[in-house]
Design a protein around this motif. Structure first.
Motif, PDB file in Angstrom:
ATOM      1  N   VAL A  77       8.415  -1.541  15.036  1.00 20.52           N
ATOM      2  CA  VAL A  77       7.871  -1.981  13.756  1.00 20.52           C
ATOM      3  C   VAL A  77       7.065  -0.834  13.167  1.00 20.52           C
ATOM      4  CG1 VAL A  77       6.392  -3.653  12.590  1.00 20.52           C
ATOM      5  CG2 VAL A  77       7.771  -4.363  14.541  1.00 20.52           C
ATOM      6  N   ARG A  78       7.394  -0.492  11.910  1.00 22.20           N
ATOM      7  CA  ARG A  78       6.672   0.592  11.256  1.00 22.20           C
ATOM      8  C   ARG A  78       6.668   0.361   9.754  1.00 22.20           C
ATOM      9  NH1 ARG A  78       9.941   4.629   8.939  1.00 22.20           N
ATOM     10  NH2 ARG A  78      12.144   4.227   9.258  1.00 22.20           N
ATOM     11  N   ARG A  79       5.785   1.069   9.096  1.00 26.25           N
ATOM     12  CA  ARG A  79       5.747   1.021   7.645  1.00 26.25           C
ATOM     13  C   ARG A  79       6.595   2.157   7.107  1.00 26.25           C
ATOM     14  NH1 ARG A  79      -0.162   0.347   5.343  1.00 26.25           N
ATOM     15  NH2 ARG A  79       1.120   0.089   3.524  1.00 26.25           N
ATOM     16  N   SER A  80       7.347   1.879   6.063  1.00 28.30           N
ATOM     17  CA  SER A  80       8.136   2.938   5.439  1.00 28.30           C
ATOM     18  C   SER A  80       7.972   2.835   3.926  1.00 28.30           C
ATOM     19  CB  SER A  80       9.607   2.834   5.831  1.00 28.30           C
ATOM     20  OG  SER A  80      10.170   1.688   5.283  1.00 28.30           O
ATOM     21  N   PRO A  81       7.917   3.983   3.263  1.00 28.32           N
ATOM     22  CA  PRO A  81       7.716   3.969   1.812  1.00 28.32           C
ATOM     23  C   PRO A  81       9.010   3.643   1.069  1.00 28.32           C
ATOM     24  CG  PRO A  81       7.911   6.213   2.584  1.00 28.32           C
ATOM     25  CD  PRO A  81       7.918   5.338   3.809  1.00 28.32           C
ATOM     26  N   LYS A  82       8.857   3.154  -0.151  1.00 26.59           N
ATOM     27  CA  LYS A  82      10.010   2.945  -1.019  1.00 26.59           C
ATOM     28  C   LYS A  82      10.226   4.252  -1.781  1.00 26.59           C
ATOM     29  CE  LYS A  82       9.943  -1.924  -1.786  1.00 26.59           C
ATOM     30  NZ  LYS A  82      10.852  -2.727  -2.555  1.00 26.59           N
ATOM     31  N   TYR A  83      11.343   4.900  -1.482  1.00 25.49           N
ATOM     32  CA  TYR A  83      11.606   6.209  -2.062  1.00 25.49           C
ATOM     33  C   TYR A  83      11.693   6.156  -3.579  1.00 25.49           C
ATOM     34  CZ  TYR A  83      12.443   8.098   2.573  1.00 25.49           C
ATOM     35  OH  TYR A  83      12.279   8.509   3.853  1.00 25.49           O
ATOM     36  N   SER A  84      12.311   5.123  -4.102  1.00 30.88           N
ATOM     37  CA  SER A  84      12.480   5.048  -5.558  1.00 30.88           C
ATOM     38  C   SER A  84      11.142   4.979  -6.291  1.00 30.88           C
ATOM     39  CB  SER A  84      13.346   3.851  -5.923  1.00 30.88           C
ATOM     40  OG  SER A  84      12.752   2.656  -5.464  1.00 30.88           O
ATOM     41  N   VAL A  85      10.182   4.283  -5.699  1.00 30.81           N
ATOM     42  CA  VAL A  85       8.864   4.171  -6.333  1.00 30.81           C
ATOM     43  C   VAL A  85       8.166   5.530  -6.337  1.00 30.81           C
ATOM     44  CG1 VAL A  85       6.580   3.121  -6.130  1.00 30.81           C
ATOM     45  CG2 VAL A  85       8.629   1.737  -5.762  1.00 30.81           C
ATOM     46  N   PHE A  86       8.194   6.225  -5.199  1.00 31.55           N
ATOM     47  CA  PHE A  86       7.546   7.542  -5.128  1.00 31.55           C
ATOM     48  C   PHE A  86       8.222   8.532  -6.073  1.00 31.55           C
ATOM     49  CE2 PHE A  86       5.581   5.837  -1.409  1.00 31.55           C
ATOM     50  CZ  PHE A  86       4.400   6.549  -1.281  1.00 31.55           C
ATOM     51  N   MET A  87       9.543   8.508  -6.126  1.00 29.62           N
ATOM     52  CA  MET A  87      10.250   9.436  -7.011  1.00 29.62           C
ATOM     53  C   MET A  87      10.010   9.093  -8.480  1.00 29.62           C
ATOM     54  SD  MET A  87      13.717   9.783  -4.755  1.00 29.62           S
ATOM     55  CE  MET A  87      14.525  11.047  -5.692  1.00 29.62           C
ATOM     56  N   GLY A  88       9.933   7.820  -8.798  1.00 29.93           N
ATOM     57  CA  GLY A  88       9.637   7.414 -10.172  1.00 29.93           C
ATOM     58  C   GLY A  88       8.244   7.825 -10.607  1.00 29.93           C
ATOM     59  N   ILE A  89       7.276   7.631  -9.731  1.00 26.03           N
ATOM     60  CA  ILE A  89       5.900   8.032 -10.055  1.00 26.03           C
ATOM     61  C   ILE A  89       5.821   9.544 -10.225  1.00 26.03           C
ATOM     62  CG2 ILE A  89       3.556   8.190  -9.110  1.00 26.03           C
ATOM     63  CD1 ILE A  89       3.998   5.381  -7.954  1.00 26.03           C
ATOM     64  N   GLY A  90       6.526  10.291  -9.369  1.00 20.80           N
ATOM     65  CA  GLY A  90       6.541  11.752  -9.498  1.00 20.80           C
ATOM     66  C   GLY A  90       7.142  12.189 -10.814  1.00 20.80           C
TER      67      GLY A  90
END
Length: 151
Positions: A9-22
């Protein structure tokens, strides 16, 4: 059949959100930089709109890639901090979907799923060998009507 399996069990980021914010941050920086550009300093043939369009393109794509890179780094760190757990799992070793459905129905009714295994196969064999209905009398009607109907 009850078994125990290990899960991570781990936390993983949502790539689309990070790329959109960038990308949005890159576009915002391009807008801020466009405010400080003096049109007199632009080379001949270029306008402020063309310069801003180029900055939007370059900084927007750059922010998109930087956001993806940040998400990759956070995902990599999350894999290192993953926690392992041992959980109980019920694994059906039966491949036949009809058998799985029969077992689940028997469990839902509160019956023993293994008790009716021989009876269920015998009953299904009897229904499959039922005589076919003779529809020769309806041959010229062009419709599928019930036997004995006057349609």
């Amino acid at each position: 059949m009850k078994d125990q399996i290990d899960v991570s069990v781990r936390r993983s980021p949502k790539y689309s959100v990070f790329m959109g914010i960038g990308a949005v941050l890159g576009i915002a920086i391009a807008g801020i930089l466009a405010i400080f550009v003096d049109p007199a300093d632009m080379p001949m043939g270029y306008t402020v709109a063309k310069g801003m369009g180029l900055m939007l393109l370059v900084l927007g794509i750059g922010g998109l890639f930087l956001g993806g890179l940040v998400a990759l780094i956070l995902d990599w760190r999350g894999r290192k901090k993953a926690k392992e757990f041992r959980v109980d799992a019920q694994i059906d070793m039966v491949d036949d979907p009809k058998e799985i459905a029969r077992r689940r129905i028997a469990e839902a009714r509160g019956e023993d799923p293994d008790a009716g295994a021989d009876e269920g196969t015998a009953a299904s064999a009897n229904t499959e060998s039922a005589p076919a209905v003779d529809d020769e009398g309806d041959a010229g009607t062009g419709r599928d009507s019930a036997p004995g109907s006057t349609v």
